[in-house]
Motif scaffolding. Structure first.
Motif, PDB file in Angstrom:
ATOM      1  N   VAL A  25      29.250  40.828  59.289  1.00 31.84           N
ATOM      2  CA  VAL A  25      29.035  39.865  58.205  1.00 31.84           C
ATOM      3  C   VAL A  25      28.432  38.592  58.764  1.00 31.84           C
ATOM      4  CG1 VAL A  25      30.216  38.472  56.456  1.00 31.84           C
ATOM      5  CG2 VAL A  25      30.961  40.814  56.887  1.00 31.84           C
ATOM      6  N   PHE A  26      28.909  38.174  59.953  1.00 27.02           N
ATOM      7  CA  PHE A  26      28.463  36.924  60.567  1.00 27.02           C
ATOM      8  C   PHE A  26      28.585  37.062  62.081  1.00 27.02           C
ATOM      9  CE2 PHE A  26      29.322  32.685  62.284  1.00 27.02           C
ATOM     10  CZ  PHE A  26      28.286  31.954  61.743  1.00 27.02           C
ATOM     11  N   LYS A  50      30.785  37.479  48.160  1.00 25.91           N
ATOM     12  CA  LYS A  50      31.719  38.423  47.560  1.00 25.91           C
ATOM     13  C   LYS A  50      33.006  38.465  48.373  1.00 25.91           C
ATOM     14  CE  LYS A  50      29.947  42.350  50.122  1.00 25.91           C
ATOM     15  NZ  LYS A  50      29.562  43.725  50.098  1.00 25.91           N
ATOM     16  N   GLU A  51      34.042  38.964  47.745  1.00 21.68           N
ATOM     17  CA  GLU A  51      35.322  39.148  48.441  1.00 21.68           C
ATOM     18  C   GLU A  51      35.197  40.341  49.382  1.00 21.68           C
ATOM     19  OE1 GLU A  51      39.546  40.716  46.956  1.00 21.68           O
ATOM     20  OE2 GLU A  51      38.980  38.765  46.082  1.00 21.68           O
ATOM     21  N   SER A  52      35.714  40.194  50.613  1.00 25.90           N
ATOM     22  CA  SER A  52      35.663  41.298  51.561  1.00 25.90           C
ATOM     23  C   SER A  52      36.846  41.233  52.520  1.00 25.90           C
ATOM     24  CB  SER A  52      34.338  41.288  52.330  1.00 25.90           C
ATOM     25  OG  SER A  52      34.136  40.051  52.964  1.00 25.90           O
ATOM     26  N   ILE A  53      37.228  42.384  53.038  1.00 29.46           N
ATOM     27  CA  ILE A  53      38.294  42.493  54.031  1.00 29.46           C
ATOM     28  C   ILE A  53      37.609  42.597  55.394  1.00 29.46           C
ATOM     29  CG2 ILE A  53      40.286  43.810  54.821  1.00 29.46           C
ATOM     30  CD1 ILE A  53      40.631  42.515  52.050  1.00 29.46           C
ATOM     31  N   THR A  54      37.946  41.657  56.288  1.00 26.12           N
ATOM     32  CA  THR A  54      37.197  41.534  57.540  1.00 26.12           C
ATOM     33  C   THR A  54      38.115  41.436  58.758  1.00 26.12           C
ATOM     34  OG1 THR A  54      37.147  39.123  57.412  1.00 26.12           O
ATOM     35  CG2 THR A  54      35.315  40.306  56.380  1.00 26.12           C
ATOM     36  N   ASN A 124      32.693  29.107  50.523  1.00 25.57           N
ATOM     37  CA  ASN A 124      32.467  28.616  51.881  1.00 25.57           C
ATOM     38  C   ASN A 124      33.561  29.091  52.828  1.00 25.57           C
ATOM     39  OD1 ASN A 124      31.003  27.066  53.812  1.00 25.57           O
ATOM     40  ND2 ASN A 124      32.567  25.484  53.670  1.00 25.57           N
ATOM     41  N   PHE A 125      33.139  29.582  53.991  1.00 26.36           N
ATOM     42  CA  PHE A 125      34.048  30.003  55.061  1.00 26.36           C
ATOM     43  C   PHE A 125      33.758  29.130  56.269  1.00 26.36           C
ATOM     44  CE2 PHE A 125      34.977  32.351  58.900  1.00 26.36           C
ATOM     45  CZ  PHE A 125      36.212  32.907  58.652  1.00 26.36           C
TER      46      PHE A 125
END
Length: 160
Positions: A25-26, A50-54, A124-125
């Motif tokens: 993702v990043f 979007k919402e995601s499990i990471t 924002n993350f």
């Protein structure tokens, strides 16, 4: 930094970038030029649509001048209004990252798991990290941490 080292690192970045992985993702590195200053808090940020499990990992590159066998890192993760703080103690000696190290060039690459199956919400993350290492006989933290070349962040979709 030597020219040979810069060429090697550029080549590695190109190889990694060309191997597109849809799970990532990043991914970003920050160069600290061989010395990670205590007041130099490393920051990474991106917007999630979007919402995601990471899975979230801190990536460290250090050379033979790093004086410790471990590292303490204080991290904070901010996703929208939710903030999580954590202190990580990572031992380089007990690492299972042997495949990731270039011992012939005396560069150690470590992937330190920060969070597994972490839910990233849309928006924002922000991730921040600073070192908190000290000598055993001292209560004063190291102001300059020699031997750290780069600090990176990798956020990957969790594989279930």
């Amino acid at each position: 930094m030597s020219r040979k080292f810069k060429i090697l690192m550029s080549f590695l970045i190109i190889v990694i970038a060309s191997c597109s992985d849809n799970n990532v993702v990043f991914l970003e590195y920050k160069d600290v030029d061989g010395v990670w200053e205590k007041q130099n808090q490393i920051k990474f940020s991106f917007n999630s649509d979007k919402e995601s499990i990471t899975d979230i990992s801190l990536l460290l590159r250090n050379d033979h001048s790093y004086p410790f066998s471990n590292i303490y890192v204080i991290t904070s993760i901010k996703n929208n209004d939710k903030v999580i703080f954590d202190t990580i103690n990572y031992s380089f000696k007990e690492s299972d990252n042997k495949w990731y190290n270039f011992n012939s060039s005396r560069i150690n690459n470590s992937k330190i798991t920060i969070k597994e199956k972490f839910k990233i919400l849309p928006g924002n993350f922000e991730f921040k990290a600073r070192h908190a290492i000290r000598y055993l006989d001292s209560i004063t933290p190291q102001i300059k941490l020699d031997g750290i070349l780069d600090v990176g962040l990798m956020v990957e979709n969790s594989i279930e």
